[in-house]
Design an enzyme around this catalytic site. Structure first.
Site, short mmCIF file in Angstrom:
data_model
loop_
_atom_site.label_atom_id
_atom_site.label_comp_id
_atom_site.label_asym_id
_atom_site.label_seq_id
_atom_site.Cartn_x
_atom_site.Cartn_y
_atom_site.Cartn_z
N LYS A 1 0.85 -1.28 -0.05
CA LYS A 1 -0.12 -0.01 0.04
C LYS A 1 0.73 1.15 0.01
CE LYS A 1 -4.52 1.01 0.42
NZ LYS A 1 -5.58 0.27 -0.29
N TYR B 1 -25.17 0.22 -6.45
CA TYR B 1 -26.33 0.17 -7.55
C TYR B 1 -26.22 -0.83 -8.33
CZ TYR B 1 -30.24 1.87 -10.16
OH TYR B 1 -31.29 2.21 -10.89
N VAL C 1 -20.69 0.43 -6.74
CA VAL C 1 -20.78 -0.77 -6.48
C VAL C 1 -22.40 -1.41 -5.89
CG1 VAL C 1 -20.26 -2.89 -4.88
CG2 VAL C 1 -18.59 -1.17 -5.60
N GLY D 1 -26.07 2.19 0.87
CA GLY D 1 -25.06 3.22 -0.22
C GLY D 1 -25.43 2.37 -1.54
#
Ligand code: NAD
Length: 358
Positions: free
Chosen positions: A80, A186, A184, A180
Protein backbone atom coordinates in the site's frame (compact mmCIF):
# COMPACT_ATOMS: atom_id res chain seq x y z
CA UNK A 1 4.61 3.63 18.37
CA UNK A 2 7.61 1.32 17.98
CA UNK A 3 7.46 0.88 14.19
CA UNK A 4 9.98 -1.94 13.97
CA UNK A 5 8.23 -3.88 16.74
CA UNK A 6 4.86 -3.44 14.97
CA UNK A 7 6.30 -4.54 11.64
CA UNK A 8 7.98 -7.59 13.13
CA UNK A 9 4.83 -8.63 14.99
CA UNK A 10 2.63 -8.25 11.90
CA UNK A 11 5.13 -9.76 9.45
CA UNK A 12 5.90 -6.70 7.31
CA UNK A 13 8.88 -6.92 4.98
CA UNK A 14 9.59 -3.30 4.13
CA UNK A 15 8.68 0.34 4.75
CA UNK A 16 9.81 3.09 2.38
CA UNK A 17 9.57 6.74 3.39
CA UNK A 18 9.68 8.85 0.25
CA UNK A 19 10.13 12.60 -0.13
CA UNK A 20 10.80 14.89 -3.07
CA UNK A 21 11.76 18.49 -2.31
CA UNK A 22 10.84 19.99 -5.71
CA UNK A 23 7.28 18.63 -5.88
CA UNK A 24 6.65 18.49 -2.10
CA UNK A 25 5.92 14.75 -2.23
CA UNK A 26 5.69 13.09 1.18
CA UNK A 27 4.70 9.45 0.91
CA UNK A 28 5.06 6.12 2.67
CA UNK A 29 5.04 2.76 0.90
CA UNK A 30 4.63 -0.48 2.85
CA UNK A 31 5.29 -3.98 1.58
CA UNK A 32 3.67 -6.49 3.90
CA UNK A 33 4.36 -9.86 2.30
CA UNK A 34 5.60 -10.97 -1.12
CA UNK A 35 5.44 -14.74 -0.61
CA UNK A 36 2.65 -15.18 -3.17
CA UNK A 37 3.97 -12.57 -5.60
CA UNK A 38 4.79 -8.87 -5.91
CA UNK A 39 2.84 -6.68 -3.51
CA UNK A 40 -0.11 -4.78 -4.94
CA UNK A 41 -2.27 -2.13 -3.30
CA UNK A 42 -3.76 1.28 -3.97
CA UNK A 43 -2.27 4.70 -3.39
CA UNK A 44 -4.25 6.74 -0.86
CA UNK A 45 -4.01 10.57 -0.94
CA UNK A 46 -5.09 11.90 2.42
CA UNK A 47 -4.25 14.79 4.82
CA UNK A 48 -2.99 12.59 7.67
CA UNK A 49 -2.59 14.54 10.91
CA UNK A 50 0.91 13.16 11.47
CA UNK A 51 3.60 11.05 9.83
CA UNK A 52 2.98 8.42 12.48
CA UNK A 53 -0.73 8.23 11.60
CA UNK A 54 0.19 7.77 7.93
CA UNK A 55 2.68 5.01 8.76
CA UNK A 56 0.21 3.14 10.97
CA UNK A 57 -2.45 3.34 8.24
CA UNK A 58 -0.15 2.14 5.47
CA UNK A 59 1.08 -0.77 7.60
CA UNK A 60 -2.48 -1.80 8.51
CA UNK A 61 -3.77 -1.47 4.93
CA UNK A 62 -0.85 -3.34 3.35
CA UNK A 63 -1.42 -6.29 5.70
CA UNK A 64 -5.09 -6.31 4.72
CA UNK A 65 -4.09 -6.46 1.05
CA UNK A 66 -1.97 -9.58 1.65
CA UNK A 67 -4.99 -11.40 3.05
CA UNK A 68 -7.39 -10.09 0.42
CA UNK A 69 -5.16 -11.27 -2.46
CA UNK A 70 -4.43 -14.59 -0.76
CA UNK A 71 -8.14 -15.33 -0.32
CA UNK A 72 -8.85 -14.28 -3.92
CA UNK A 73 -6.30 -16.86 -5.11
CA UNK A 74 -4.14 -14.17 -6.71
CA UNK A 75 -0.38 -14.61 -7.22
CA UNK A 76 0.18 -11.32 -5.40
CA UNK A 77 1.29 -10.06 -2.03
CA UNK A 78 0.08 -7.07 -0.04
CA UNK A 79 1.34 -3.51 -0.31
CA UNK A 80 0.00 0.00 0.00
CA UNK A 81 1.08 3.59 -0.51
CA UNK A 82 -0.11 6.73 1.25
CA UNK A 83 0.63 10.27 0.10
CA UNK A 84 0.31 12.85 2.86
CA UNK A 85 -1.63 15.83 1.51
CA UNK A 86 -5.00 17.27 0.57
CA UNK A 87 -6.21 15.69 -2.69
CA UNK A 88 -8.14 18.91 -3.50
CA UNK A 89 -5.11 21.21 -3.38
CA UNK A 90 -1.82 19.29 -3.17
CA UNK A 91 -1.84 17.20 -6.36
CA UNK A 92 0.53 17.97 -9.25
CA UNK A 93 1.88 16.08 -12.24
CA UNK A 94 5.42 16.55 -10.87
CA UNK A 95 4.43 14.98 -7.54
CA UNK A 96 2.93 11.91 -9.24
CA UNK A 97 6.00 11.56 -11.48
CA UNK A 98 8.23 11.68 -8.37
CA UNK A 99 6.05 9.00 -6.77
CA UNK A 100 6.38 6.90 -9.94
CA UNK A 101 10.18 7.15 -9.74
CA UNK A 102 10.08 5.88 -6.14
CA UNK A 103 7.83 2.96 -7.14
CA UNK A 104 10.10 2.16 -10.09
CA UNK A 105 13.14 2.00 -7.79
CA UNK A 106 11.45 -0.77 -5.84
CA UNK A 107 11.93 -2.91 -8.95
CA UNK A 108 8.46 -4.46 -9.02
CA UNK A 109 8.23 -5.46 -5.35
CA UNK A 110 5.33 -2.99 -5.11
CA UNK A 111 2.66 -2.29 -7.76
CA UNK A 112 0.49 0.77 -7.19
CA UNK A 113 -3.16 1.41 -8.10
CA UNK A 114 -6.07 3.77 -7.41
CA UNK A 115 -7.46 4.31 -3.90
CA UNK A 116 -9.28 6.94 -1.85
CA UNK A 117 -8.12 10.37 -3.07
CA UNK A 118 -6.47 9.21 -6.32
CA UNK A 119 -8.01 8.81 -9.77
CA UNK A 120 -7.24 6.84 -12.92
CA UNK A 121 -5.89 10.10 -14.41
CA UNK A 122 -3.44 10.46 -11.47
CA UNK A 123 -2.29 6.87 -11.98
CA UNK A 124 -1.72 7.54 -15.66
CA UNK A 125 0.69 10.33 -14.64
CA UNK A 126 2.41 7.92 -12.23
CA UNK A 127 2.79 5.48 -15.13
CA UNK A 128 4.95 8.03 -17.00
CA UNK A 129 7.82 7.16 -14.64
CA UNK A 130 7.12 3.58 -13.59
CA UNK A 131 6.03 0.28 -15.15
CA UNK A 132 4.49 -0.88 -11.89
CA UNK A 133 0.96 0.57 -12.06
CA UNK A 134 -2.36 -1.26 -12.39
CA UNK A 135 -5.96 -0.09 -12.68
CA UNK A 136 -5.54 1.93 -15.85
CA UNK A 137 -8.33 2.78 -18.27
CA UNK A 138 -9.46 0.40 -21.01
CA UNK A 139 -7.95 2.80 -23.56
CA UNK A 140 -4.54 2.29 -21.89
CA UNK A 141 -4.85 -1.51 -21.90
CA UNK A 142 -6.27 -1.68 -18.39
CA UNK A 143 -9.40 -3.30 -17.00
CA UNK A 144 -11.34 -0.06 -16.48
CA UNK A 145 -13.70 0.63 -13.56
CA UNK A 146 -13.47 -2.33 -11.12
CA UNK A 147 -16.81 -1.53 -9.40
CA UNK A 148 -19.04 -3.78 -11.57
CA UNK A 149 -16.72 -6.71 -10.80
CA UNK A 150 -16.81 -5.92 -7.11
CA UNK A 151 -20.60 -6.02 -7.35
CA UNK A 152 -20.56 -9.44 -9.09
CA UNK A 153 -18.28 -10.77 -6.34
CA UNK A 154 -20.62 -9.45 -3.63
CA UNK A 155 -23.56 -11.14 -5.37
CA UNK A 156 -21.64 -14.45 -5.38
CA UNK A 157 -20.89 -13.94 -1.68
CA UNK A 158 -24.57 -13.31 -0.90
CA UNK A 159 -25.45 -16.49 -2.83
CA UNK A 160 -22.90 -18.43 -0.78
CA UNK A 161 -24.41 -17.13 2.47
CA UNK A 162 -27.89 -18.08 1.19
CA UNK A 163 -26.66 -21.57 0.32
CA UNK A 164 -25.18 -21.93 3.80
CA UNK A 165 -28.25 -20.55 5.60
CA UNK A 166 -31.17 -21.87 3.52
CA UNK A 167 -29.60 -24.66 1.43
CA UNK A 168 -30.10 -22.80 -1.87
CA UNK A 169 -28.35 -19.92 -3.61
CA UNK A 170 -31.62 -18.82 -5.22
CA UNK A 171 -32.40 -15.25 -4.12
CA UNK A 172 -35.96 -15.08 -5.51
CA UNK A 173 -38.25 -13.46 -2.95
CA UNK A 174 -35.39 -12.64 -0.55
CA UNK A 175 -35.38 -9.15 0.96
CA UNK A 176 -32.04 -7.30 0.76
CA UNK A 177 -31.35 -3.96 2.50
CA UNK A 178 -28.53 -2.02 0.84
CA UNK A 179 -26.68 0.78 2.62
CA UNK A 180 -25.19 2.99 -0.11
CA UNK A 181 -26.19 2.70 -3.76
CA UNK A 182 -23.07 4.18 -5.35
CA UNK A 183 -20.89 2.49 -7.96
CA UNK A 184 -20.93 -0.94 -6.31
CA UNK A 185 -24.24 -0.73 -4.42
CA UNK A 186 -26.33 0.27 -7.44
CA UNK A 187 -24.78 -2.39 -9.71
CA UNK A 188 -25.51 -4.93 -6.96
CA UNK A 189 -29.09 -3.66 -6.60
CA UNK A 190 -29.68 -4.15 -10.34
CA UNK A 191 -28.37 -7.73 -10.27
CA UNK A 192 -30.41 -8.58 -7.16
CA UNK A 193 -33.52 -7.12 -8.81
CA UNK A 194 -32.96 -9.35 -11.84
CA UNK A 195 -32.45 -12.33 -9.51
CA UNK A 196 -35.94 -11.68 -8.09
CA UNK A 197 -34.97 -10.14 -4.76
CA UNK A 198 -36.93 -7.37 -3.02
CA UNK A 199 -34.91 -4.26 -2.17
CA UNK A 200 -34.79 -1.63 0.55
CA UNK A 201 -32.15 1.06 0.09
CA UNK A 202 -30.67 4.13 1.75
CA UNK A 203 -28.17 6.75 0.60
CA UNK A 204 -27.36 10.44 1.06
CA UNK A 205 -27.81 10.89 -2.69
CA UNK A 206 -31.48 11.68 -3.40
CA UNK A 207 -31.15 11.25 -7.17
CA UNK A 208 -29.84 7.69 -6.79
CA UNK A 209 -32.67 6.86 -4.39
CA UNK A 210 -35.30 8.06 -6.89
CA UNK A 211 -33.60 6.01 -9.60
CA UNK A 212 -33.66 2.86 -7.45
CA UNK A 213 -37.32 3.44 -6.59
CA UNK A 214 -38.38 3.91 -10.20
CA UNK A 215 -36.14 1.42 -12.01
CA UNK A 216 -35.93 -1.34 -9.39
CA UNK A 217 -39.06 -0.85 -7.30
CA UNK A 218 -36.88 -0.37 -4.21
CA UNK A 219 -38.27 0.91 -0.91
CA UNK A 220 -36.35 3.90 0.45
CA UNK A 221 -35.60 4.35 4.16
CA UNK A 222 -33.67 6.96 6.19
CA UNK A 223 -29.92 6.68 6.80
CA UNK A 224 -30.26 5.45 10.40
CA UNK A 225 -33.30 3.25 9.71
CA UNK A 226 -31.48 0.79 7.44
CA UNK A 227 -30.06 -1.21 10.37
CA UNK A 228 -33.48 -2.12 11.81
CA UNK A 229 -35.03 -3.22 8.50
CA UNK A 230 -36.56 -6.67 8.92
CA UNK A 231 -34.78 -8.39 6.02
CA UNK A 232 -32.90 -11.50 4.92
CA UNK A 233 -29.64 -9.78 3.91
CA UNK A 234 -28.06 -6.50 4.99
CA UNK A 235 -25.48 -5.28 2.44
CA UNK A 236 -23.23 -2.45 3.71
CA UNK A 237 -21.90 -0.77 0.55
CA UNK A 238 -21.02 2.72 1.81
CA UNK A 239 -18.75 3.29 4.79
CA UNK A 240 -16.48 1.33 7.12
CA UNK A 241 -17.10 0.52 10.83
CA UNK A 242 -20.89 0.41 10.45
CA UNK A 243 -21.07 -2.84 12.43
CA UNK A 244 -20.51 -1.61 15.97
CA UNK A 245 -21.90 -1.59 19.54
CA UNK A 246 -24.64 0.83 18.53
CA UNK A 247 -25.84 -0.83 15.30
CA UNK A 248 -25.49 -4.57 15.93
CA UNK A 249 -28.29 -4.72 18.56
CA UNK A 250 -30.66 -3.10 16.02
CA UNK A 251 -30.06 -5.64 13.22
CA UNK A 252 -32.95 -7.90 12.13
CA UNK A 253 -31.22 -9.68 9.23
CA UNK A 254 -30.03 -13.27 8.84
CA UNK A 255 -26.97 -12.37 6.75
CA UNK A 256 -24.54 -9.43 6.40
CA UNK A 257 -22.79 -9.35 3.04
CA UNK A 258 -21.68 -6.15 1.34
CA UNK A 259 -18.79 -4.39 -0.37
CA UNK A 260 -17.66 -1.83 2.23
CA UNK A 261 -14.11 -2.13 3.53
CA UNK A 262 -13.51 -2.66 7.26
CA UNK A 263 -17.17 -3.19 8.13
CA UNK A 264 -16.47 -4.39 11.68
CA UNK A 265 -15.59 -1.54 14.06
CA UNK A 266 -13.23 -4.00 15.78
CA UNK A 267 -12.53 -7.73 15.25
CA UNK A 268 -14.51 -8.43 18.45
CA UNK A 269 -17.70 -7.32 16.68
CA UNK A 270 -17.40 -10.49 14.57
CA UNK A 271 -17.96 -12.49 17.76
CA UNK A 272 -20.90 -10.26 18.67
CA UNK A 273 -22.55 -11.11 15.33
CA UNK A 274 -21.86 -14.82 15.84
CA UNK A 275 -23.55 -14.71 19.24
CA UNK A 276 -26.59 -13.07 17.66
CA UNK A 277 -26.72 -15.87 15.06
CA UNK A 278 -26.07 -13.48 12.15
CA UNK A 279 -23.95 -14.82 9.29
CA UNK A 280 -21.23 -12.32 8.35
CA UNK A 281 -19.38 -12.63 5.01
CA UNK A 282 -15.88 -11.24 5.80
CA UNK A 283 -15.49 -7.96 3.89
CA UNK A 284 -12.11 -8.57 2.27
CA UNK A 285 -13.22 -11.97 0.97
CA UNK A 286 -16.51 -10.82 -0.55
CA UNK A 287 -15.27 -7.48 -1.96
CA UNK A 288 -12.22 -8.86 -3.83
CA UNK A 289 -13.79 -8.53 -7.31
CA UNK A 290 -12.16 -5.13 -7.79
CA UNK A 291 -8.64 -6.27 -6.92
CA UNK A 292 -9.11 -9.37 -9.08
CA UNK A 293 -9.93 -7.11 -12.04
CA UNK A 294 -6.98 -4.79 -11.36
CA UNK A 295 -4.56 -7.69 -10.79
CA UNK A 296 -5.38 -9.19 -14.16
CA UNK A 297 -3.51 -6.31 -15.81
CA UNK A 298 -0.20 -7.38 -14.28
CA UNK A 299 -0.65 -11.08 -15.08
CA UNK A 300 1.06 -12.76 -18.02
CA UNK A 301 -0.44 -11.61 -21.33
CA UNK A 302 -2.18 -8.60 -19.76
CA UNK A 303 -5.85 -8.06 -18.94
CA UNK A 304 -8.06 -11.12 -19.52
CA UNK A 305 -11.79 -10.79 -18.83
CA UNK A 306 -12.44 -14.55 -18.94
CA UNK A 307 -9.96 -15.16 -16.12
CA UNK A 308 -11.39 -12.25 -14.14
CA UNK A 309 -14.90 -13.73 -14.39
CA UNK A 310 -13.71 -17.17 -13.27
CA UNK A 311 -11.89 -15.77 -10.25
CA UNK A 312 -14.78 -13.48 -9.28
CA UNK A 313 -17.28 -16.37 -9.56
CA UNK A 314 -15.00 -18.41 -7.28
CA UNK A 315 -15.81 -15.97 -4.44
CA UNK A 316 -18.93 -18.18 -3.98
CA UNK A 317 -16.82 -21.21 -2.99
CA UNK A 318 -14.38 -19.19 -0.92
CA UNK A 319 -17.10 -17.55 1.17
CA UNK A 320 -18.95 -20.87 1.60
CA UNK A 321 -15.75 -22.59 2.80
CA UNK A 322 -15.04 -19.81 5.31
CA UNK A 323 -18.59 -20.02 6.70
CA UNK A 324 -18.39 -23.82 7.00
CA UNK A 325 -15.02 -23.72 8.78
CA UNK A 326 -16.14 -21.00 11.18
CA UNK A 327 -19.26 -23.02 11.98
CA UNK A 328 -17.33 -26.27 12.48
CA UNK A 329 -14.84 -24.60 14.80
CA UNK A 330 -17.32 -22.36 16.61
CA UNK A 331 -15.38 -19.19 15.77
CA UNK A 332 -16.46 -15.92 14.13
CA UNK A 333 -16.18 -15.81 10.33
CA UNK A 334 -13.72 -12.90 10.33
CA UNK A 335 -11.32 -14.99 12.41
CA UNK A 336 -11.80 -18.02 10.15
CA UNK A 337 -10.94 -15.86 7.10
CA UNK A 338 -7.82 -14.38 8.75
CA UNK A 339 -6.67 -17.85 9.73
CA UNK A 340 -7.19 -19.26 6.22
CA UNK A 341 -5.41 -16.29 4.56
CA UNK A 342 -2.40 -16.63 6.89
CA UNK A 343 -2.34 -20.37 6.28
CA UNK A 344 -2.32 -19.91 2.50
CA UNK A 345 0.70 -17.59 2.79
CA UNK A 346 2.47 -19.91 5.25
CA UNK A 347 1.90 -22.93 2.96
CA UNK A 348 3.28 -21.00 -0.02
CA UNK A 349 6.46 -20.22 1.89
CA UNK A 350 7.38 -23.90 1.65
CA UNK A 351 7.05 -24.09 -2.16
CA UNK A 352 8.27 -21.99 -5.02
CA UNK A 353 5.62 -19.64 -6.41
CA UNK A 354 5.07 -18.90 -10.08
CA UNK A 355 5.24 -15.11 -10.06
CA UNK A 356 3.55 -12.79 -12.53
CA UNK A 357 1.29 -15.59 -13.76
CA UNK A 358 -2.48 -15.31 -13.92
P1 NAD B 1 -19.24 5.16 -4.05
O1 NAD B 1 -18.68 6.41 -3.47
O2 NAD B 1 -19.55 5.10 -5.50
O3 NAD B 1 -20.60 4.75 -3.28
C1 NAD B 1 -20.79 4.94 -1.92
C2 NAD B 1 -22.25 5.37 -1.76
O4 NAD B 1 -22.53 5.48 -0.36
C3 NAD B 1 -22.54 6.74 -2.39
O5 NAD B 1 -23.70 6.67 -3.20
C4 NAD B 1 -22.75 7.64 -1.17
O6 NAD B 1 -23.67 8.69 -1.44
C5 NAD B 1 -23.28 6.65 -0.16
N1 NAD B 1 -23.18 7.09 1.23
C6 NAD B 1 -22.28 7.93 1.78
N2 NAD B 1 -22.53 8.07 3.10
C7 NAD B 1 -23.60 7.28 3.38
C8 NAD B 1 -24.32 6.99 4.56
N3 NAD B 1 -24.01 7.55 5.73
N4 NAD B 1 -25.34 6.11 4.47
C9 NAD B 1 -25.69 5.55 3.30
N5 NAD B 1 -25.04 5.80 2.15
C10 NAD B 1 -24.01 6.65 2.19
O7 NAD B 1 -18.22 4.00 -3.63
P2 NAD B 1 -18.14 2.50 -4.20
O8 NAD B 1 -17.03 2.43 -5.15
O9 NAD B 1 -19.50 2.04 -4.58
O10 NAD B 1 -17.68 1.72 -2.89
C11 NAD B 1 -18.58 1.41 -1.83
C12 NAD B 1 -17.83 0.72 -0.71
O11 NAD B 1 -17.23 -0.48 -1.20
C13 NAD B 1 -16.67 1.54 -0.11
O12 NAD B 1 -16.56 1.22 1.27
C14 NAD B 1 -15.45 1.01 -0.84
O13 NAD B 1 -14.27 1.16 -0.08
C15 NAD B 1 -15.82 -0.46 -0.99
N6 NAD B 1 -15.14 -1.14 -2.09
C16 NAD B 1 -15.31 -0.69 -3.37
C17 NAD B 1 -14.68 -1.34 -4.42
C18 NAD B 1 -14.87 -0.89 -5.84
O14 NAD B 1 -14.49 -1.64 -6.78
N7 NAD B 1 -15.44 0.27 -6.10
C19 NAD B 1 -13.86 -2.46 -4.17
C20 NAD B 1 -13.71 -2.91 -2.85
C21 NAD B 1 -14.37 -2.23 -1.82
Amino acid sequence: MDILAYMTEHGHEQLNIVTDKESGLRAVIAVHDTTLGPSLGGCRFYPFESTEAAILDVLRLSEGMSYKSAMAGLPLGGGKCVVIGDPRSDKSAELFRALGRAVQQMGGRYITAEDVGTTVADLETVSETTDYVAGLSVARGGGGDPSPWTAVGVLRGIEACAEFRWGSRDLRGKHVAIQGIGKVGYALAEMLHHAGARLTVTDVNEAMLRRAEQALGATVVGLDDIYAVDCDVFAPCALGATLNDHTIPQLRCAIIAGSANNQLATPAHGEMLRQRGIIYAPDYVINAGGVINVASEVGEGGYNEGIVRKRVDAIFETVLTVLQRADAEGIPTNRAADREAKQRIADAKTRRQPQWAH
